[in-house]
Motif scaffolding. Structure first.
Motif, PDB file in Angstrom:
ATOM      1  N   GLN A  21       0.846  -1.184   0.000  1.00 40.02           N
ATOM      2  CA  GLN A  21       0.000   0.000   0.000  1.00 40.02           C
ATOM      3  C   GLN A  21       0.885   1.239   0.000  1.00 40.02           C
ATOM      4  OE1 GLN A  21      -2.291  -0.625   3.595  1.00 40.02           O
ATOM      5  NE2 GLN A  21      -4.038  -1.279   2.369  1.00 40.02           N
ATOM      6  N   ASN A  22       0.457   2.246  -0.711  1.00 36.73           N
ATOM      7  CA  ASN A  22       1.221   3.487  -0.718  1.00 36.73           C
ATOM      8  C   ASN A  22       0.813   4.362   0.474  1.00 36.73           C
ATOM      9  OD1 ASN A  22      -1.069   5.103  -1.440  1.00 36.73           O
ATOM     10  ND2 ASN A  22      -0.811   4.395  -3.559  1.00 36.73           N
ATOM     11  N   TYR A  24      -0.748   7.139   0.678  1.00 34.45           N
ATOM     12  CA  TYR A  24      -2.136   7.599   0.609  1.00 34.45           C
ATOM     13  C   TYR A  24      -3.085   6.501   1.090  1.00 34.45           C
ATOM     14  CZ  TYR A  24      -6.616   8.460  -1.697  1.00 34.45           C
ATOM     15  OH  TYR A  24      -7.944   8.591  -1.968  1.00 34.45           O
ATOM     16  N   GLU A  25      -2.879   5.291   0.591  1.00 36.35           N
ATOM     17  CA  GLU A  25      -3.756   4.173   0.967  1.00 36.35           C
ATOM     18  C   GLU A  25      -3.619   3.817   2.446  1.00 36.35           C
ATOM     19  OE1 GLU A  25      -2.296   1.424  -1.885  1.00 36.35           O
ATOM     20  OE2 GLU A  25      -3.810   1.945  -3.378  1.00 36.35           O
ATOM     21  N   ARG A  26      -2.406   3.929   2.975  1.00 38.35           N
ATOM     22  CA  ARG A  26      -2.179   3.576   4.384  1.00 38.35           C
ATOM     23  C   ARG A  26      -2.698   4.643   5.347  1.00 38.35           C
ATOM     24  NH1 ARG A  26       2.995   2.467   2.704  1.00 38.35           N
ATOM     25  NH2 ARG A  26       3.731   4.338   3.755  1.00 38.35           N
ATOM     26  N   ASN A  27      -2.578   5.916   4.968  1.00 46.08           N
ATOM     27  CA  ASN A  27      -2.847   6.987   5.925  1.00 46.08           C
ATOM     28  C   ASN A  27      -4.118   7.785   5.688  1.00 46.08           C
ATOM     29  OD1 ASN A  27      -0.288   7.000   7.628  1.00 46.08           O
ATOM     30  ND2 ASN A  27       0.486   6.931   5.538  1.00 46.08           N
ATOM     31  N   CYS A  28      -4.643   7.784   4.498  1.00 50.61           N
ATOM     32  CA  CYS A  28      -5.814   8.616   4.199  1.00 50.61           C
ATOM     33  C   CYS A  28      -7.097   7.784   4.084  1.00 50.61           C
ATOM     34  CB  CYS A  28      -5.600   9.388   2.899  1.00 50.61           C
ATOM     35  SG  CYS A  28      -4.095  10.385   2.880  1.00 50.61           S
ATOM     36  N   VAL A  29      -7.032   6.739   3.305  1.00 43.96           N
ATOM     37  CA  VAL A  29      -8.230   5.967   2.991  1.00 43.96           C
ATOM     38  C   VAL A  29      -8.908   5.378   4.233  1.00 43.96           C
ATOM     39  CG1 VAL A  29      -9.100   3.967   1.715  1.00 43.96           C
ATOM     40  CG2 VAL A  29      -7.453   5.523   0.638  1.00 43.96           C
ATOM     41  N   LYS A  33     -12.999   6.226   5.020  1.00 43.80           N
ATOM     42  CA  LYS A  33     -13.935   5.237   4.469  1.00 43.80           C
ATOM     43  C   LYS A  33     -15.304   5.246   5.146  1.00 43.80           C
ATOM     44  CE  LYS A  33     -12.464   1.331   7.215  1.00 43.80           C
ATOM     45  NZ  LYS A  33     -11.815   0.053   7.247  1.00 43.80           N
ATOM     46  N   ALA A  98       1.506  11.671  -0.487  1.00 41.77           N
ATOM     47  CA  ALA A  98       0.085  11.323  -0.327  1.00 41.77           C
ATOM     48  C   ALA A  98      -0.792  12.265  -1.138  1.00 41.77           C
ATOM     49  CB  ALA A  98      -0.305  11.357   1.155  1.00 41.77           C
ATOM     50  N   TYR A 102      -3.181  11.462  -4.277  1.00 45.69           N
ATOM     51  CA  TYR A 102      -4.592  11.896  -4.214  1.00 45.69           C
ATOM     52  C   TYR A 102      -4.944  12.692  -5.459  1.00 45.69           C
ATOM     53  CZ  TYR A 102      -8.753  14.059  -2.045  1.00 45.69           C
ATOM     54  OH  TYR A 102     -10.021  14.486  -1.754  1.00 45.69           O
ATOM     55  N   LYS A 105      -5.147  10.434  -8.522  1.00 46.23           N
ATOM     56  CA  LYS A 105      -6.298   9.535  -8.472  1.00 46.23           C
ATOM     57  C   LYS A 105      -7.594  10.214  -8.901  1.00 46.23           C
ATOM     58  CE  LYS A 105      -8.482   6.201  -5.376  1.00 46.23           C
ATOM     59  NZ  LYS A 105      -8.389   5.077  -6.278  1.00 46.23           N
TER      60      LYS A 105
END
Length: 113
Positions: A21-22, A24-29, A33, A98, A102, A105
């Motif tokens: 996971q990058n 962004y995926e680790r810290n934002c998503v 969610k 991140a 974002y 994406k």
């Protein structure tokens, strides 16, 4: 000895999953969610307020470093419901990465046909 091998396997597997996971995926998503507004909808709000790539990224980075109700792009109702985000714990480099992810994406430029 078998226990050590199993533990080593679990550690390697866990590390591989985390590194897949990058930032962004680790810290934002994960934090976003369960919110009523998606990250894509928030991106649109930032785009409406700040318009260009540099301004959007600067606006997001500034907000994440110095979260404040007065500079939030979210509605009053959203802020009353979910509050203001806590200050980011990401390093400046991680935060830039991140926000770059974002932007890539959800940007609409060069995606319209």
């Amino acid at each position: 000895m078998r226990l050590i091998q199993k533990l080593l396997f679990i550690v390697v597997l866990f590390t591989a999953i985390l590194s897949a996971q990058n930032v962004y995926e680790r810290n934002c998503v994960p934090c976003h969610k369960d919110l009523s507004t998606s990250l894509q909808q928030m991106f649109k709000k930032y785009l409406l307020v700040y318009s260009g790539e540099q301004n959007v990224k600067a606006g997001i980075i500034h907000y994440l470093q110095y979260p404040n109700r007065s500079i939030s792009v979210m509605s009053k109702l959203f802020i009353e419901s979910f509050g203001i985000k806590k200050k980011t714990t990401l390093s400046p480099e991680e935060l830039n990465r991140a926000v770059d992810i974002y932007w890539e994406k959800f940007k609409v430029f060069n995606k319209l046909k």
